[in-house]
Design a protein around this motif. Structure first.
Motif, PDB file in Angstrom:
ATOM      1  N   ILE A 229       0.837  -1.209   0.000  1.00 45.92           N
ATOM      2  CA  ILE A 229       0.000   0.000   0.000  1.00 45.92           C
ATOM      3  C   ILE A 229       0.869   1.256   0.000  1.00 45.92           C
ATOM      4  N   LEU A 230       1.973   1.216   0.727  1.00 47.44           N
ATOM      5  CA  LEU A 230       2.868   2.370   0.815  1.00 47.44           C
ATOM      6  C   LEU A 230       3.940   2.273  -0.263  1.00 47.44           C
ATOM      7  N   PRO A 231       3.943   3.186  -1.219  1.00 52.66           N
ATOM      8  CA  PRO A 231       4.881   3.064  -2.330  1.00 52.66           C
ATOM      9  C   PRO A 231       6.346   3.263  -1.937  1.00 52.66           C
ATOM     10  N   ALA A 232       6.612   3.730  -0.734  1.00 51.71           N
ATOM     11  CA  ALA A 232       8.002   3.924  -0.314  1.00 51.71           C
ATOM     12  C   ALA A 232       8.689   2.595  -0.017  1.00 51.71           C
ATOM     13  N   LEU A 233       7.919   1.552   0.222  1.00 54.07           N
ATOM     14  CA  LEU A 233       8.483   0.241   0.532  1.00 54.07           C
ATOM     15  C   LEU A 233       8.288  -0.695  -0.655  1.00 54.07           C
ATOM     16  N   PRO A 234       9.313  -1.483  -0.987  1.00 50.31           N
ATOM     17  CA  PRO A 234       9.164  -2.455  -2.072  1.00 50.31           C
ATOM     18  C   PRO A 234       8.392  -3.678  -1.582  1.00 50.31           C
ATOM     19  N   GLY A 235       7.082  -3.569  -1.529  1.00 53.80           N
ATOM     20  CA  GLY A 235       6.209  -4.548  -0.886  1.00 53.80           C
ATOM     21  C   GLY A 235       6.447  -5.992  -1.232  1.00 53.80           C
TER      22      GLY A 235
END
Length: 161
Positions: free
Chosen positions: A23-29
């Motif tokens: 959901i958070l684009p800062a983390l490479p999910g």
């Protein structure tokens, strides 16, 4: 404490961070989920989570990555978005990171609309492109979340059964 306990905790932390990153684009999910699953397989010496499971999980991770990037572009291109709109959506995403979840969810729409307006000076087209880009990005995010949970599900099934 047994060192493997720390490794299992790290595996779980990577998976949880990865799920948040869908959901958070800062983390490479999905990459973090994949790393946590690979670590879990390694800790167990690949006895329960073997090559087939890891390959399936890696394919799902790759599919999630592709969908994440392609979905927004498909939505934008479908309504004839300009290059400026795509750049605006990307910039909106970056700016949205600093504004919390609402920024992450809605700044790409604003960025795409502003970029399209700069390119064509047409309010209606700008709103249409912004909305289509946002819808594409949201569908991509939903697909990424579903695929990440499928990855975790495969991992759990392999560990338990």
């Amino acid at each position: 404490m047994d060192p493997s306990v720390w490794l299992w905790l790290l595996s779980a932390a990577l998976i949880l961070a990865g799920l948040a990153g869908t959901i958070l684009p800062a983390l490479p999910g999905t990459a973090l989920v994949l790393a946590g699953i690979a670590l879990g397989a390694w800790i167990d010496d690949f006895t329960r989570v073997g090559g087939v499971t890891l390959t399936l999980v890696a394919v799902l991770a790759a599919l999630a990555w592709v969908l994440d990037y392609v979905a927004g572009l498909m939505g934008a291109r479908r309504v004839g978005a300009s290059t400026e709109a795509l750049i605006g959506a990307a910039l909106g995403t970056v700016v949205g990171l600093f504004m919390g979840l609402v920024g992450v969810l809605f700044m790409p729409l604003v960025g795409a609309a502003v970029g399209e307006y700069i390119a064509r000076r047409d309010h209606g087209q700008a709103l249409k492109v912004g909305t289509a880009t946002w819808l594409g990005m949201m569908l991509g995010m939903i697909a990424k979340v579903v695929l990440a949970f499928m990855m975790v599900g495969l991992f759990i099934v392999a560990l338990v059964f």
